[in-house]
Write a protein that holds these residues in place. Structure first.
Motif, mmCIF file in Angstrom:
data_model
loop_
_atom_site.group_PDB
_atom_site.id
_atom_site.type_symbol
_atom_site.label_atom_id
_atom_site.label_comp_id
_atom_site.label_asym_id
_atom_site.label_seq_id
_atom_site.Cartn_x
_atom_site.Cartn_y
_atom_site.Cartn_z
ATOM 1 N N UNK A 134 21.557 6.894 -25.053
ATOM 2 C CA UNK A 134 21.242 7.006 -26.480
ATOM 3 C C UNK A 134 19.783 6.601 -26.705
ATOM 4 N N UNK A 135 19.156 7.272 -27.644
ATOM 5 C CA UNK A 135 17.762 6.969 -28.010
ATOM 6 C C UNK A 135 17.680 6.987 -29.530
ATOM 7 N N UNK A 136 17.318 5.867 -30.128
ATOM 8 C CA UNK A 136 17.275 5.768 -31.591
ATOM 9 C C UNK A 136 15.939 5.186 -32.038
ATOM 10 N N UNK A 137 15.061 6.015 -32.604
ATOM 11 C CA UNK A 137 13.805 5.472 -33.154
ATOM 12 C C UNK A 137 14.112 4.506 -34.296
ATOM 13 N N UNK A 138 13.339 3.437 -34.404
ATOM 14 C CA UNK A 138 13.553 2.483 -35.494
ATOM 15 C C UNK A 138 13.102 3.085 -36.814
ATOM 16 N N UNK A 139 13.892 2.885 -37.869
ATOM 17 C CA UNK A 139 13.476 3.368 -39.186
ATOM 18 C C UNK A 139 12.443 2.447 -39.811
ATOM 19 N N UNK A 140 12.645 1.145 -39.601
ATOM 20 C CA UNK A 140 11.776 0.189 -40.288
ATOM 21 C C UNK A 140 10.506 -0.131 -39.491
ATOM 22 N N UNK A 141 10.537 0.097 -38.168
ATOM 23 C CA UNK A 141 9.389 -0.245 -37.329
ATOM 24 C C UNK A 141 8.929 1.002 -36.593
ATOM 25 N N UNK A 161 0.822 -1.211 0.000
ATOM 26 C CA UNK A 161 0.000 0.000 0.000
ATOM 27 C C UNK A 161 0.856 1.261 0.000
ATOM 28 N N UNK A 162 2.018 1.146 0.571
ATOM 29 C CA UNK A 162 2.873 2.336 0.674
ATOM 30 C C UNK A 162 3.564 2.675 -0.646
ATOM 31 N N UNK A 163 3.463 1.738 -1.599
ATOM 32 C CA UNK A 163 4.225 1.904 -2.835
ATOM 33 C C UNK A 163 3.375 2.605 -3.899
ATOM 34 N N UNK A 164 3.750 3.788 -4.324
ATOM 35 C CA UNK A 164 2.940 4.458 -5.332
ATOM 36 C C UNK A 164 3.074 3.776 -6.681
ATOM 37 N N UNK A 165 2.003 3.786 -7.447
ATOM 38 C CA UNK A 165 2.084 3.231 -8.796
ATOM 39 C C UNK A 165 3.019 4.103 -9.617
ATOM 40 N N UNK A 166 3.859 3.471 -10.464
ATOM 41 C CA UNK A 166 4.768 4.250 -11.286
ATOM 42 C C UNK A 166 4.209 4.352 -12.692
ATOM 43 N N UNK A 167 4.382 5.516 -13.300
ATOM 44 C CA UNK A 167 4.017 5.651 -14.698
ATOM 45 C C UNK A 167 5.006 4.852 -15.530
ATOM 46 N N UNK A 168 4.486 4.175 -16.546
ATOM 47 C CA UNK A 168 5.417 3.503 -17.447
ATOM 48 C C UNK A 168 5.881 4.484 -18.512
ATOM 49 N N UNK A 169 7.068 4.251 -19.020
ATOM 50 C CA UNK A 169 7.704 5.191 -19.936
ATOM 51 C C UNK A 169 7.765 4.638 -21.360
ATOM 52 N N UNK A 170 7.509 5.527 -22.311
ATOM 53 C CA UNK A 170 7.615 5.205 -23.730
ATOM 54 C C UNK A 170 8.857 5.888 -24.301
ATOM 55 N N UNK A 171 9.104 5.635 -25.573
ATOM 56 C CA UNK A 171 10.312 6.169 -26.203
ATOM 57 C C UNK A 171 10.438 7.685 -26.015
ATOM 58 N N UNK A 172 9.312 8.396 -26.145
ATOM 59 C CA UNK A 172 9.342 9.863 -26.037
ATOM 60 C C UNK A 172 9.731 10.332 -24.631
ATOM 61 N N UNK A 224 12.212 -0.393 -26.909
ATOM 62 C CA UNK A 224 11.197 0.398 -26.190
ATOM 63 C C UNK A 224 10.079 0.789 -27.160
ATOM 64 N N UNK A 225 8.812 0.625 -26.752
ATOM 65 C CA UNK A 225 7.707 1.004 -27.641
ATOM 66 C C UNK A 225 7.564 2.521 -27.742
ATOM 67 N N UNK A 226 7.095 2.962 -28.914
ATOM 68 C CA UNK A 226 7.011 4.393 -29.174
ATOM 69 C C UNK A 226 5.782 5.018 -28.525
ATOM 70 N N UNK A 227 4.715 4.287 -28.498
ATOM 71 C CA UNK A 227 3.487 4.848 -27.935
ATOM 72 C C UNK A 227 2.675 3.713 -27.345
ATOM 73 N N UNK A 228 1.629 4.109 -26.646
ATOM 74 C CA UNK A 228 0.807 3.124 -25.960
ATOM 75 C C UNK A 228 0.023 2.253 -26.933
ATOM 76 N N UNK A 229 0.139 0.935 -26.748
ATOM 77 C CA UNK A 229 -0.779 -0.012 -27.380
ATOM 78 C C UNK A 229 -1.124 -0.974 -26.268
#
Lengths: 164, 164
Positions: free
Chosen positions: A116-123, A5-16, A152-157
């Motif tokens: 480093x953060x590199x968006x995929x070109x093909x995906x 109960x003491x543990x706050x929920x953490x937001x999950x992070x996307x590529x952005x 890492x996923x780019x956006x929420x699915x």
């Protein structure tokens, strides 16, 4: 370690949400001799990992954890409290070093930084993020240094990334 | 796996026995779902490692082993049947990649090759040996590629290397 109960929920992070220099600090994990020897009996049965007396006569001058135990505990800390990445922590590979041995009584935590953060070109739904981490003991000595590439996923699915 | 009668004793190897190109092949280890999920519950509790149904909706389209489990089994194979190094397998660090996921039913073994041998200048009793390994499944797919530096004693002493 599932949510208390003491543990706050953490937001999950996307590529952005991941940018070079973003820093994360995990919780801690205390090691004892029983954990260290149990892991070693199963995966790394060498005298300096399983037998306190025999270990005294080796290079390590006492019982030390398997480096793969240090790696496994590092992963546990990252999953539970270190890197809240959407869809999970999916490692593609990287570099590891173990500059200091891990011993019974050590209390470990992990400091991580995005390098480093590199968006995929093909995906278009994903990218690759490089994270450099140091697993440190209670004396702030580095017991494991890791540089790893993560998917890492780019956006929420619903499931983070599309399969395949 | 401690010595059975059918298992011949292996000679342990010192620095002089390890030359560039020397090759080693380990025995095999079969993985099942129980082993994979037990490890993941302890060290890498993510849906694609612990829950067969949830795993179907992820990137992996099914249950896969934690890469740290693949690493731990690779170490077990190296200790038991892969690299008979005097004084044990003492890793200093290296590179890892996991090109293919490990799944229940996989049967793994490790192929290793010495790629560098460097006697220590400051410590006449030891040297560093670089070993490149591939952990392969039953279809000969590489599930882990490792390049690791190992500390190897130069000659026989009662405990391999002098402590300190």
């Amino acid at each position: 370690m599932a949510g208390t109960m003491a543990e706050p929920a953490r937001d999950v992070l996307y590529l952005k949400d991941l940018y070079v220099g973003r820093h994360f600090t995990s919780g801690t994990h205390a090691l004892d001799e029983q954990q260290i020897t149990a892991f070693a009996h199963e995966f790394d049965p060498q005298p300096f990992h399983i037998d306190r007396e025999a270990a005294k006569g080796t290079l390590f001058r006492g019982l030390v954890a398997s480096v793969w135990y240090t790696a496994a505990i590092t992963m546990l800390l990252q999953v539970e409290s270190g890197l809240p990445i959407a869809g999970g922590i999916v490692g593609l590979g990287g570099e590891l070093a173990w500059p200091t041995a891990t011993r019974p009584g050590d209390v470990l935590h992990v400091e991580s930084e995005v390098t480093d953060v590199v968006p995929s070109r093909s995906r278009p739904d994903r990218g690759t993020v490089t994270v450099r981490s140091e697993t440190r003991n209670q004396r702030d000595e580095v017991v494991q240094r890791t540089t790893v590439k993560l998917l890492v996923p780019r956006r929420s699915t619903t499931d983070g990334m599309q399969a395949g």
